[in-house]
Design an enzyme around this catalytic site. Structure first.
Site, PDB file in Angstrom:
ATOM      1  N   ASN A 125     -71.788  11.516 -75.657  1.00 15.54           N
ATOM      2  CA  ASN A 125     -72.111  11.397 -77.080  1.00 15.54           C
ATOM      3  C   ASN A 125     -72.715  10.039 -77.411  1.00 15.54           C
ATOM      4  OD1 ASN A 125     -71.174  13.965 -77.517  1.00 15.54           O
ATOM      5  ND2 ASN A 125     -69.220  13.343 -78.399  1.00 15.54           N
ATOM      6  N   LYS A 167     -69.230  12.081 -58.063  1.00 14.10           N
ATOM      7  CA  LYS A 167     -68.112  11.131 -57.975  1.00 14.10           C
ATOM      8  C   LYS A 167     -67.908  10.644 -56.537  1.00 14.10           C
ATOM      9  CE  LYS A 167     -67.327  11.837 -62.297  1.00 14.10           C
ATOM     10  NZ  LYS A 167     -67.655  10.800 -63.274  1.00 14.10           N
ATOM     11  N   ARG A 204     -61.178  18.027 -61.915  1.00 13.18           N
ATOM     12  CA  ARG A 204     -60.954  17.210 -60.730  1.00 13.18           C
ATOM     13  C   ARG A 204     -59.466  17.119 -60.456  1.00 13.18           C
ATOM     14  NH1 ARG A 204     -61.347  12.553 -61.699  1.00 13.18           N
ATOM     15  NH2 ARG A 204     -62.002  12.498 -63.860  1.00 13.18           N
ATOM     16  N   ARG A 238     -67.822  22.999 -68.897  1.00 15.58           N
ATOM     17  CA  ARG A 238     -68.911  22.047 -68.675  1.00 15.58           C
ATOM     18  C   ARG A 238     -70.286  22.678 -68.833  1.00 15.58           C
ATOM     19  NH1 ARG A 238     -67.594  16.556 -66.954  1.00 15.58           N
ATOM     20  NH2 ARG A 238     -65.349  16.552 -66.783  1.00 15.58           N
ATOM     21  N   SER A 246     -63.305   9.555 -68.258  1.00 14.77           N
ATOM     22  CA  SER A 246     -63.841  10.909 -68.396  1.00 14.77           C
ATOM     23  C   SER A 246     -63.411  11.520 -69.738  1.00 14.77           C
ATOM     24  CB  SER A 246     -63.299  11.788 -67.269  1.00 14.77           C
ATOM     25  OG  SER A 246     -63.496  11.154 -66.030  1.00 14.77           O
ATOM     26  N   ALA A 247     -64.356  12.224 -70.362  1.00 18.34           N
ATOM     27  CA  ALA A 247     -64.099  12.938 -71.614  1.00 18.34           C
ATOM     28  C   ALA A 247     -63.664  12.012 -72.754  1.00 18.34           C
ATOM     29  CB  ALA A 247     -63.087  14.069 -71.403  1.00 18.34           C
ATOM     30  N   CYS A 248     -64.245  10.802 -72.794  1.00 17.80           N
ATOM     31  CA  CYS A 248     -63.979   9.869 -73.896  1.00 17.80           C
ATOM     32  C   CYS A 248     -65.248   9.549 -74.672  1.00 17.80           C
ATOM     33  CB  CYS A 248     -63.352   8.582 -73.375  1.00 17.80           C
ATOM     34  SG  CYS A 248     -61.647   8.784 -72.855  1.00 17.80           S
ATOM     35  N   GLY A 249     -66.290  10.358 -74.500  1.00 16.11           N
ATOM     36  CA  GLY A 249     -67.466  10.205 -75.364  1.00 16.11           C
ATOM     37  C   GLY A 249     -68.652   9.464 -74.769  1.00 16.11           C
ATOM     38  N   LYS A 250     -68.752   9.376 -73.441  1.00 12.73           N
ATOM     39  CA  LYS A 250     -69.928   8.693 -72.868  1.00 12.73           C
ATOM     40  C   LYS A 250     -71.205   9.461 -73.194  1.00 12.73           C
ATOM     41  CE  LYS A 250     -68.709   8.140 -68.475  1.00 12.73           C
ATOM     42  NZ  LYS A 250     -67.344   8.673 -68.596  1.00 12.73           N
ATOM     43  N   GLY A 305     -72.772   9.003 -84.618  1.00 11.09           N
ATOM     44  CA  GLY A 305     -73.957   8.206 -84.945  1.00 11.09           C
ATOM     45  C   GLY A 305     -73.599   6.845 -85.531  1.00 11.09           C
ATOM     46  N   GLU A 306     -72.507   6.805 -86.270  1.00  4.31           N
ATOM     47  CA  GLU A 306     -72.134   5.547 -86.937  1.00  4.31           C
ATOM     48  C   GLU A 306     -71.714   4.475 -85.929  1.00  4.31           C
ATOM     49  OE1 GLU A 306     -73.154   5.352 -89.762  1.00  4.31           O
ATOM     50  OE2 GLU A 306     -73.080   7.370 -90.649  1.00  4.31           O
ATOM     51  N   ASN A 307     -71.467   4.867 -84.693  1.00  6.84           N
ATOM     52  CA  ASN A 307     -71.143   3.858 -83.675  1.00  6.84           C
ATOM     53  C   ASN A 307     -72.297   2.870 -83.496  1.00  6.84           C
ATOM     54  OD1 ASN A 307     -68.657   5.013 -83.273  1.00  6.84           O
ATOM     55  ND2 ASN A 307     -69.327   6.286 -81.558  1.00  6.84           N
ATOM     56  N   HIS A 356     -68.826   3.704 -63.439  1.00 14.27           N
ATOM     57  CA  HIS A 356     -68.668   4.929 -64.241  1.00 14.27           C
ATOM     58  C   HIS A 356     -69.152   4.627 -65.663  1.00 14.27           C
ATOM     59  CE1 HIS A 356     -65.685   8.307 -65.627  1.00 14.27           C
ATOM     60  NE2 HIS A 356     -66.874   8.794 -65.391  1.00 14.27           N
ATOM     61  N   ASP A 402     -73.275   8.995 -67.259  1.00 16.45           N
ATOM     62  CA  ASP A 402     -72.009   9.003 -66.506  1.00 16.45           C
ATOM     63  C   ASP A 402     -71.913   7.915 -65.441  1.00 16.45           C
ATOM     64  OD1 ASP A 402     -69.455  10.235 -66.049  1.00 16.45           O
ATOM     65  OD2 ASP A 402     -70.254  11.103 -64.208  1.00 16.45           O
ATOM     66  N   GLY A 414     -66.713  17.459 -60.060  1.00 15.46           N
ATOM     67  CA  GLY A 414     -66.581  16.250 -59.254  1.00 15.46           C
ATOM     68  C   GLY A 414     -65.920  16.478 -57.906  1.00 15.46           C
ATOM     69  N   TYR A 449     -65.282  23.088 -57.980  1.00 20.27           N
ATOM     70  CA  TYR A 449     -65.477  22.549 -59.325  1.00 20.27           C
ATOM     71  C   TYR A 449     -66.030  21.141 -59.376  1.00 20.27           C
ATOM     72  CZ  TYR A 449     -64.908  22.825 -64.309  1.00 20.27           C
ATOM     73  OH  TYR A 449     -65.172  22.908 -65.652  1.00 20.27           O
TER      74      TYR A 449
HETATM   75  C1  OXD Z   1     -65.728  13.122 -64.949  1.00 18.89           C
HETATM   76  C2  OXD Z   1     -67.077  13.713 -64.915  1.00 18.89           C
HETATM   77  O1  OXD Z   1     -64.742  13.849 -64.792  1.00 18.89           O
HETATM   78  O2  OXD Z   1     -68.030  12.987 -65.210  1.00 18.89           O
HETATM   79  O3  OXD Z   1     -65.647  11.909 -65.130  1.00 18.89           O
HETATM   80  O4  OXD Z   1     -67.222  14.896 -64.576  1.00 18.89           O
HETATM   81 MN    MN Z   2     -67.490  10.929 -65.417  1.00 15.91          MN
END
Ligand code: OXD
Ligand code: MN
Length: 576
Positions: free
Chosen positions: A246, A198, A61, A357, A240-244, A482-484, A218, A267, A191, A189
């Site tokens: 997972n 988005k 993005r 992605r 974004s890209a912080c583990g949602k 998993g331990e989260n 989000h 997301d 978003g 690409y």
């Molecule tokens: C982002 C996505 O960039 O979900 O947040 O693609």
């Molecule tokens: Mn996102």
């Protein structure tokens, strides 16, 4: 009429109205295989999977090319790029003139939200990218179902998308919040181009939500079932890209004891007050457009199962016989790997692009909750904010009440990632993980959150987490993944009023012994650091938070100014 007008302007060779059928998809994919837009992957190792390589300058993005074209600049607010609607018509409008010459224009009707849900909404994307069509088919309920849902009404969000010439110099993603329309040109690409995600489900929907007393966030949505059958839903907003993805697909290490996690969304969440005074969440999407690198059998086995077939991969590496590969898939990269740009991998740089992605249907995910398409949504017990912070921010804390939770969300910071172009790893304020996605003045958005807290008689508890705290040696202190679950269980116990907590200036942290760490090899020293709230470190954050708040001037809700003053006082007061 809108489609005809758009066709007159963009002058495509032909116009195709998409019905979303398998046959339509197959012929579209076939055309893309023929012209090289897609490559088929290994028939046995990645059945039904294809690879798309985007233009190397179109890999994420582009926030600096994303605009809110509200009539008044102040309504876009200081955190958005603003373009006057007239300027958009003059500067961006001409880029659509004849843009689809020699191309096919696809008309893609789609539903955001479960079919038949009173909360779902229809969009229509017109695009000259067959890749976008194939992605939209996975990410939304696309085609005939949308036409049926629309049932002749004109209540839809129009989105005009053209690849243009893919040049970043002529790339604009423009949102008209008052007209509820979207223009996107110059990027194919994620978003930037899949306009349901988005552009609609967050930026335009956030404006609708403000006006109609709901919320577009989000957030992932997960379901947590306890051994006694009690079920809790949680929404978590991480940048974004912080583990949602997972967290949404977490495999419980305590499943054998009856602690089960299931996925509702990864997301985006549309949230509404229910008649019971709780906040109810719907996932408006039908698929996952997830970051591939870092996805592996240890980190996210559910995602690995989900993407083992019928997946569109974008910008990953491949073996010569078409097995997809990325950093984090396994330890040993195969020989003769071809990198994301289609060149022999030199082993110096990354084989897969860091923002490569997968696009895959949620139906393929083994951890989907049976309620993921519930037309009424699911009731939230908790909201979790979080970010990626190597220092300062403890593993978990709870806000004192909803209003304090809004302050916690409004001040949250995170290190930037490859999901957007620009520098990676610098801390920026990213309130509620919505900095790039709020379609209006963020001060008003904070006000809307505060208002929602008053509308809800049983609001969710609000927590903040940070899985990414490191020790002096740079090692992650918390095992994560998993331990989260252990952190989620403390939250549920807090909600049920049965877990201990200790006051700190940032909020409530687990009391000694309140986090279930049975079977975890976590040293007492690491646990201590993980939960540590250092007044001086937090005091050092205050000037930057204040400067961020100052950007909103008078528009900032007084509650937040007061909360920051109180917080400043607490972190600077002499330690007792
Ligand atoms: C982002 C996505 O960039 O979900 O947040 O693609
Ligand atoms: Mn996102």
């Amino acid at each position: 009429m809108w489609v005809e007008e758009t066709a007159r302007r963009t002058r495509p060779e032909r116009v195709v109205w998409c019905d979303g059928s398998d046959a339509e998809n197959e012929s579209l994919v076939e055309e893309m295989l023929q012209d090289g837009t897609l490559t088929r992957l290994h028939p046995r190792m990645a059945p039904g999977c294809t690879l798309h390589r985007s233009h190397p300058s179109d890999v994420a993005r582009t926030e600096h090319l994303t605009f809110i074209a509200s009539r008044e600049k102040v309504d876009a607010g200081p955190t958005n790029n603003w373009m006057a609607p007239a300027e958009a018509r003059e500067r961006v409008g001409p880029l659509f003139e004849g843009a689809m010459k020699g191309r096919t224009m696809y008309v893609v009707p789609y539903v955001m939200g479960p079919l038949g849900s009173p909360f779902s909404k229809v969009g229509v994307e017109v695009t000259d990218s067959p890749y976008v069509v194939a992605n939209m088919r996975i990410m939304t309920r696309m085609g005939r179902a949308a036409a049926e849902q629309l049932a002749g009404s004109d209540d839809f969000v129009p989105g005009l998308h053209s690849l243009g010439d893919l040049s970043p110099d002529r790339r604009f993603i423009v949102h008209f919040p008052e007209e509820r329309t979207i223009w996107s040109v110059g990027s194919g690409y994620g978003g930037n181009a899949l306009l349901g995600k988005k552009c609609f489900a967050l930026r335009i929907a956030s404006v609708m939500a403000r006006d109609q007393v709901w919320m577009a966030e989000h957030m992932l949505i997960l379901e947590l079932t306890l051994p006694d059958g009690d079920v809790h839903y949680m929404g978590a907003a991480f940048p974004s890209a912080c583990g949602k993805t997972n967290l949404a697909m977490l495999v419980s290490p305590l499943e054998h004891l009856g602690y089960r996690v299931r996925t509702v969304g990864d997301d985006i969440a549309w949230l509404r007050p229910g008649p019971d005074g709780r906040l109810w969440a719907v996932n408006p999407e039908a698929g996952f457009f997830g970051v591939v690198p870092g996805t592996g059998p240890d980190t996210n086995p559910n995602a690995m199962a989900t993407i083992s077939h019928d997946t569109i991969f974008t910008n990953v590496a491949v073996t010569p016989d078409g097995v997809p590969w990325w950093e984090g898939k396994d330890k040993n990269p195969p020989a003769d790997l071809i990198d994301w740009q289609g060149k022999p991998w030199d082993r110096a740089g990354k084989a897969a692009h860091p923002n490569s992605r997968f696009t895959v249907s949620a139906r393929q995910c083994p951890s989907m909750s049976p309620r993921w398409e519930d037309p009424q949504g699911v009731p939230l017990s908790a909201i979790i904010f979080g970010g990626r912070r190597a220092r300062v921010v403890p593993l978990v804390f709870e806000s004192r009440d909803f209003e304090h939770g809004v302050f916690v969300g409004a001040t949250m910071g995170s290190e930037t990632t490859a999901a957007a172009t620009g520098q990676v790893g610098v801390v920026r304020r990213d309130p509620m993980a919505m900095l790039p996605f709020c379609g209006y003045n963020m001060a008003d958005y904070f006000g809307h959150w505060l208002h929602m807290g008053k509308v809800l008689s049983r609001p969710p508890a609000i927590f903040h987490v940070n899985w990414f705290r490191t020790g002096p040696d740079g090692r992650f202190l918390w095992p994560g993944f998993g331990e989260n679950l252990r952190v989620l269980l403390w939250m549920v116990d807090r909600v049920k009023g049965r877990a201990g907590a200790v006051e700190t200036p940032v909020g409530l942290i687990p009391a000694p012994g309140a986090l279930n760490l049975d079977g975890l090899a976590l040293s007492p020293a690491d646990l201590e650091t993980l939960l540590h709230v250092d007044r001086d470190e937090w005091a050092a954050e205050v000037p930057e938070i204040r400067a961020f708040f100052d950007r909103f001037g008078d528009r900032l809700p007084a509650e937040l100014t007061k909360a920051l003053d109180a917080f400043t006082q607490q972190v600077t007061a002499a330690t007792v």
